[in-house]
Design an enzyme around this catalytic site. Structure first.
Site, PDB file in Angstrom:
ATOM      1  N   TYR A 169       0.864  -1.177   0.000  1.00  0.00           N
ATOM      2  CA  TYR A 169       0.000   0.000   0.000  1.00  0.00           C
ATOM      3  C   TYR A 169       0.895   1.219   0.000  1.00  0.00           C
ATOM      4  O   TYR A 169       1.792   1.339   0.837  1.00  0.00           O
ATOM      5  CB  TYR A 169      -0.891  -0.023   1.251  1.00  0.00           C
ATOM      6  CG  TYR A 169      -1.769   1.201   1.428  1.00  0.00           C
ATOM      7  CD1 TYR A 169      -2.905   1.372   0.655  1.00  0.00           C
ATOM      8  CD2 TYR A 169      -1.457   2.160   2.386  1.00  0.00           C
ATOM      9  CE1 TYR A 169      -3.724   2.502   0.832  1.00  0.00           C
ATOM     10  CE2 TYR A 169      -2.265   3.270   2.569  1.00  0.00           C
ATOM     11  CZ  TYR A 169      -3.393   3.434   1.786  1.00  0.00           C
ATOM     12  OH  TYR A 169      -4.184   4.537   1.964  1.00  0.00           O
ATOM     13  N   ASP A 264       9.388   2.624  -0.740  1.00  0.00           N
ATOM     14  CA  ASP A 264       8.387   3.245   0.120  1.00  0.00           C
ATOM     15  C   ASP A 264       8.724   2.895   1.567  1.00  0.00           C
ATOM     16  O   ASP A 264       8.425   1.805   2.041  1.00  0.00           O
ATOM     17  CB  ASP A 264       6.987   2.745  -0.257  1.00  0.00           C
ATOM     18  CG  ASP A 264       5.919   3.371   0.628  1.00  0.00           C
ATOM     19  OD1 ASP A 264       6.258   3.923   1.696  1.00  0.00           O
ATOM     20  OD2 ASP A 264       4.733   3.289   0.263  1.00  0.00           O
ATOM     21  N   LYS A 297       5.404   9.074   8.645  1.00  0.00           N
ATOM     22  CA  LYS A 297       5.271   8.557  10.014  1.00  0.00           C
ATOM     23  C   LYS A 297       6.359   9.050  10.967  1.00  0.00           C
ATOM     24  O   LYS A 297       6.249  10.144  11.494  1.00  0.00           O
ATOM     25  CB  LYS A 297       5.182   7.039   9.965  1.00  0.00           C
ATOM     26  CG  LYS A 297       3.958   6.598   9.102  1.00  0.00           C
ATOM     27  CD  LYS A 297       3.516   5.206   9.364  1.00  0.00           C
ATOM     28  CE  LYS A 297       2.501   4.683   8.379  1.00  0.00           C
ATOM     29  NZ  LYS A 297       1.118   4.883   8.771  1.00  0.00           N
TER      30      LYS A 297
HETATM   31  N1  HOZ Z   1      -3.406   3.252   6.272  1.00  0.00           N
HETATM   32  C1  HOZ Z   1      -3.141   3.019   7.649  1.00  0.00           C
HETATM   33  C2  HOZ Z   1      -2.889   1.601   7.912  1.00  0.00           C
HETATM   34  N2  HOZ Z   1      -1.883   1.007   7.134  1.00  0.00           N
HETATM   35  C3  HOZ Z   1      -4.252   3.467   8.512  1.00  0.00           C
HETATM   36  C4  HOZ Z   1      -4.071   4.844   8.937  1.00  0.00           C
HETATM   37  C5  HOZ Z   1      -5.015   5.302  10.015  1.00  0.00           C
HETATM   38  O1  HOZ Z   1      -6.128   4.836  10.106  1.00  0.00           O
HETATM   39  O2  HOZ Z   1      -4.610   6.160  10.769  1.00  0.00           O
END
Ligand code: HOZ
Length: 456
Positions: A169, A264, A297
């Site tokens: 992802y 990534d 992050k």
């Molecule tokens: N896309 C995030 C998990 N891989 C979730 C992000 C969130 O809900 O803060």
């Protein structure tokens, strides 16, 4: 059910006294009340789909506050937090040095829409740890960074096709929302509605760790491929490592065909090691480095901040120097950069990753041990402060195998742990995160909770 030996209500932690008093029962709104209210005004009651607990069922916990390794929900229930805001909170919540930096920065102004010295400092701090990059552009989210990296790769090569892997992802940019992990995997969508076929016609999706497929695609279309984008340790299909032969061959093929290799590292950057996953692979593959790297992050320490970087030669293609356009009102935000810088300063201290890795390993070993005692098929893996586990006999190598692991058992385990005050990601497809604030007693309490959960 409560954690053995620990109250699920507030337990004093080092800077507890600095916090506002805990909510008293009369002030409390239940998680369910909040969820019902949220659903009236926010689709699904959440602002990011996985938070809705739809995969595991039940009511999402509405978080009132967090400190160190703990979060408290709206009902005053305490949880040991293994999500850490999906990765950023590597120091735990409310680290004093980070709090101080953010408070000071906020007093100086929230946003200027003009350059600041702190942006330079953060760029320098990132580049200092990642030898493959000479320049970075700061943005506000991992999605934005990944999307911009693809545009840059296309601009640099003059090619359209991109290769990505099933279960990886890279944010929710249209061209990357194909067979993606995380929420798309959780909800079983192969791709998203609203993405026209024309937009993804240049996205080639291959199986993770499948050498044959990557060979074939380069043999047939290599000269049209702008880049290969990968999560080097995929954290959006739980936790799956790219094998060394796979990584080695992608690097060789990209170099041979003039495609760019995009790492990534939104999850893995400054999380699995100070130099990110690329430093881990550089330790295994002599001379290894990607061409473009994407971060998010941890570099924002919990604030909306992300970045992409590469060599000076590639980065000079970006506006205002070059023809690849990219911009953002909140890019390099002064409060976010203060938060990121203070975080990077703490994690650069000697011994930080050794301690974090040891703690994370002990968690995975502890969970594996109690699963073994209970006769439950269970495998886990970790790198630095990132981990994953599966109800299976061996570690999956790709998305198809992850999907075949025991989802109902994962869901039962998730709820059994939640009831015992341990907050894991509410979906099988997500990695977990340990912070420097987790202490041996938190890991032990988690393993005890798992023992009880397996018994139950
Ligand atoms: N896309 C995030 C998990 N891989 C979730 C992000 C969130 O809900 O803060």
């Amino acid at each position: 059910m409560r954690l053995r030996g620990l109250s699920n209500r507030a337990r004093p932690c080092p800077i507890e006294s600095r916090q506002t008093p805990l909510l008293q029962p009369a002030d409390m709104t239940s998680n369910l009340q909040l969820f019902e209210r949220a659903q009236r005004v926010i689709p699904g009651g959440v602002n990011s789909p996985v938070r809705a607990f739809r995969a595991v069922g039940g009511t999402p916990r509405f978080i009132a506050r967090a400190q160190g390794p703990y979060m408290w929900d709206a009902e005053g229930q305490r949880y040991i937090d293994y999500i850490g805001s999906w990765g950023p909170m590597i120091l735990g919540h409310g680290h004093p040095a980070v709090l101080e930096a953010v408070q000071k920065a906020a007093l100086d102004g929230f946003s200027f829409g003009a350059p600041t010295e702190r942006e330079i400092e953060l760029a320098e701090a990132i580049i200092a740890q990642v030898p493959s990059i000479e320049q970075v552009r700061l943005v506000s989210s991992g999605t934005e960074a990944g999307m911009s990296a693809i545009r840059l790769a296309r601009g640099a090569t003059g090619r359209s096709k991109i290769v990505k892997f099933e279960g990886c992802y890279h944010g929710h940019a249209d061209a990357l929302l194909v067979k993606a992990g995380s929420g798309l995997a959780t909800f079983g969508y192969p791709t998203s509605a609203g993405v026209p076929a024309e937009v993804v016609q240049h996205t080639l999706v291959l199986e993770y760790n499948n050498l044959e497929q990557i060979e074939e695609v380069f043999a047939s279309q290599g000269s049209e491929i702008a880049c290969v984008m990968i999560e080097p340790i995929a954290g959006n299909m739980n936790f799956v490592r790219a094998s060394v032969p796979f990584m080695t061959r992608i690097r060789e093929l990209c170099t041979q065909y003039g495609a760019l290799f995009v790492f990534d590292e939104v999850m893995t950057g400054f999380r699995v090691a100070l130099g990110g996953a690329q430093s881990v692979y550089a330790g295994l593959i002599p001379g290894f480095k990607p061409d473009i790297s994407v971060f998010g992050k941890v570099i924002g320490g919990g604030m909306p901040l992300a970045a992409f970087g590469a060599s000076r030669d590639i980065m000079r293609l970006l506006a205002p120097l070059g023809p690849v356009y990219q911009a953002g009102t909140l890019s390099g935000n002064p409060v976010a950069t203060a938060c990121g810088l203070a975080t990077l300063k703490e994690i650069s201290k000697p011994g930080f990753y050794e301690a974090l890795s040891a703690k994370t390993r002990s968690l995975v070993e502890g969970l594996s041990g109690v699963a073994r005692e209970a006769g439950v098929p269970f495998v886990g893996d970790s790198e630095g402060g990132m981990f994953g586990f599966f109800f299976a006999d061996s570690l999956p190598q790709n998305y198809g195998v992850v999907m075949a692991t025991d989802q109902p058992r994962f869901n039962r385990f998730f709820h059994a742990m939640l009831e015992r005050g341990v907050y894991l990601a509410p979906a099988l497809y997500e990695a977990g995160f340990v912070s420097a604030a987790h202490q041996a007693e938190d890991i032990a309490a988690t393993v005890d909770a798992a023992r009880a959960a397996f018994k139950a």
